[in-house]
Design a protein around this motif. Structure first.
Motif, PDB file in Angstrom:
ATOM      1  N   ARG A   1      -5.898   6.819  -4.199  1.00 33.07           N
ATOM      2  CA  ARG A   1      -5.416   7.138  -2.851  1.00 33.07           C
ATOM      3  C   ARG A   1      -3.902   7.315  -2.835  1.00 33.07           C
ATOM      4  NH1 ARG A   1      -8.885   2.920  -1.352  1.00 33.07           N
ATOM      5  NH2 ARG A   1      -7.102   1.535  -0.967  1.00 33.07           N
ATOM      6  N   LEU A   2      -3.223   6.561  -3.679  1.00 34.21           N
ATOM      7  CA  LEU A   2      -1.769   6.641  -3.731  1.00 34.21           C
ATOM      8  C   LEU A   2      -1.277   7.823  -4.554  1.00 34.21           C
ATOM      9  CD1 LEU A   2      -0.815   2.857  -4.138  1.00 34.21           C
ATOM     10  CD2 LEU A   2      -0.967   4.209  -2.042  1.00 34.21           C
ATOM     11  N   GLY A   3      -2.206   8.531  -5.210  1.00 29.01           N
ATOM     12  CA  GLY A   3      -1.834   9.730  -5.950  1.00 29.01           C
ATOM     13  C   GLY A   3      -1.854   9.606  -7.458  1.00 29.01           C
TER      14      GLY A   3
ATOM     15  N   ASP B   1       0.817  -1.218   0.000  1.00 19.94           N
ATOM     16  CA  ASP B   1       0.000   0.000   0.000  1.00 19.94           C
ATOM     17  C   ASP B   1       0.851   1.268   0.000  1.00 19.94           C
ATOM     18  OD1 ASP B   1      -2.528  -1.274   0.015  1.00 19.94           O
ATOM     19  OD2 ASP B   1      -2.283  -1.728   2.149  1.00 19.94           O
ATOM     20  N   THR B   2       2.087   1.157  -0.436  1.00 17.10           N
ATOM     21  CA  THR B   2       3.004   2.290  -0.451  1.00 17.10           C
ATOM     22  C   THR B   2       3.398   2.617  -1.884  1.00 17.10           C
ATOM     23  OG1 THR B   2       3.905   1.576   1.690  1.00 17.10           O
ATOM     24  CG2 THR B   2       5.192   3.182   0.421  1.00 17.10           C
ATOM     25  N   PRO B   3       3.190   3.856  -2.328  1.00 20.48           N
ATOM     26  CA  PRO B   3       3.609   4.204  -3.689  1.00 20.48           C
ATOM     27  C   PRO B   3       5.127   4.213  -3.803  1.00 20.48           C
ATOM     28  CG  PRO B   3       2.895   6.170  -2.521  1.00 20.48           C
ATOM     29  CD  PRO B   3       2.577   5.000  -1.625  1.00 20.48           C
ATOM     30  N   ILE B   4       5.618   3.801  -4.945  1.00 27.06           N
ATOM     31  CA  ILE B   4       7.052   3.845  -5.196  1.00 27.06           C
ATOM     32  C   ILE B   4       7.466   5.304  -5.391  1.00 27.06           C
ATOM     33  CG2 ILE B   4       8.795   3.307  -6.956  1.00 27.06           C
ATOM     34  CD1 ILE B   4       7.415   0.558  -7.190  1.00 27.06           C
ATOM     35  N   PRO B   5       8.522   5.763  -4.717  1.00 23.91           N
ATOM     36  CA  PRO B   5       8.934   7.167  -4.843  1.00 23.91           C
ATOM     37  C   PRO B   5       9.142   7.566  -6.300  1.00 23.91           C
ATOM     38  CG  PRO B   5      10.124   6.106  -3.048  1.00 23.91           C
ATOM     39  CD  PRO B   5       9.370   5.017  -3.761  1.00 23.91           C
TER      40      PRO B   5
END
Length: 303
Positions: free
Chosen positions: A102-104, A62-66
């Motif tokens: 949600r992640l942008g 649930d974390t977007p890749i930078p």
């Protein structure tokens, strides 16, 4: 198999298993060598559009890749067409789209293809009118799937199940897997796998996915399974159609050799391997490419 659910797969173990089941995967041809870059920006001129894996390319769990959100915006400014092709079948495509938002990310509904959608469309072809037993996540309503579906984890009596549908590993256990093996031995029935992945990159490491269990069913029972999702062709064909581009003008972008690269090349697309965030995070990909002979058109560190 009694400890399968507790098994934490390493990159080496996952790669070895992918190689072991490779006879069930599509065949493809590959370039002699890969071009290299730091990010998609370095190789973007080679294609008019990109079919994007999610896990390991856009997000890890649930974390977007930078930088991934900004990279998608850059590709759009360059006139590139985009489509997400995900093997995540645990929830409907609308929920997948909501997660990306949600992640942008700004993907539209037409720019997301889920293997769950591909599987739903295949059900009538495989067993029309069947009562399907689903291996699913808790709370799945199956409202997006036009079929009669029963949640196997909540069902004591499987005798009325005509076919099985593998969507999620979230609640699957060795005991349920052993029961499925007995059922397939006693009364062979269609088994459709909506997520062929063996593993997926998450914040805590590589999670075991439906393909890992499903290949074990095929190994132990001799059953012919039905596969929907990468690397199998229906998913890639649908993703290409969403872009309006011919496959050779698209690149499949992913973190695995046996699903993203193999599937992309088998469907006529170019391929780009992302190395920093998914299956090969922290590893030199050269030995794996050499051992498998699966050669991406391009290799980049990050999205």
């Amino acid at each position: 198999m009694s400890d399968l659910i507790d098994l934490v797969l390493s990159t080496d173990a996952a790669f070895a298993r992918y190689e072991a089941v490779r006879p069930r995967l599509p065949a493809a041809t590959f370039p002699k060598a890969s071009q290299h870059g730091q990010s998609l920006a370095d190789v973007a001129d080679g294609w008019d559009g990109f079919v994007l894996d999610a896990f390991g390319v856009l997000n890890v769990g649930d974390t977007p890749i930078p930088g991934a959100v900004a990279r998608m915006a850059d590709l759009r400014r360059m006139g590139k067409r985009l489509c997400v092709l995900t093997n995540a079948a645990s929830y409907p495509r609308a929920e997948a789209l909501a997660k990306y938002h949600r992640l942008g990310f700004d993907f539209t509904p037409d720019e997301v293809v889920s293997s769950r959608d591909i599987a739903a469309a295949a059900l009538p072809r495989i067993a029309d009118g069947a009562r399907w037993g689903a291996i699913a996540a808790a709370g799945d309503s199956f409202a997006d799937i036009p079929a009669q579906i029963t949640d196997l984890a909540d069902t004591a009596d499987w005798s009325g199940i005509d076919a099985f549908l593998y969507l999620s590993t979230a609640r699957w256990t060795p005991a349920l897997h052993a029961r499925l093996l007995r059922e397939m031995d006693r009364n062979p029935r269609p088994l459709l796998v909506a997520n062929p992945d063996l593993v997926a990159p998450r914040e805590g490491g590589l999670s075991i996915e439906p393909g890992f269990w499903a290949h074990d069913v095929a190994d132990r029972t001799g059953a012919t399974l039905h596969w929907c999702g990468k690397p199998f062709p229906d998913a890639h064909i649908e993703a290409a159609s969403r872009t309006g581009l011919p496959p050779h003008r698209l690149a499949m972008v992913g973190d695995t050799l046996h699903t993203d690269t193999l599937g992309g090349r088998a469907s006529g697309m170019g391929t780009i391997l992302i190395t920093a965030h998914g299956l090969f995070a922290g590893r030199d990909t050269a030995p794996f490419i050499s051992a498998s002979g699966i050669i991406p058109d391009a290799i980049v560190t990050t999205t």
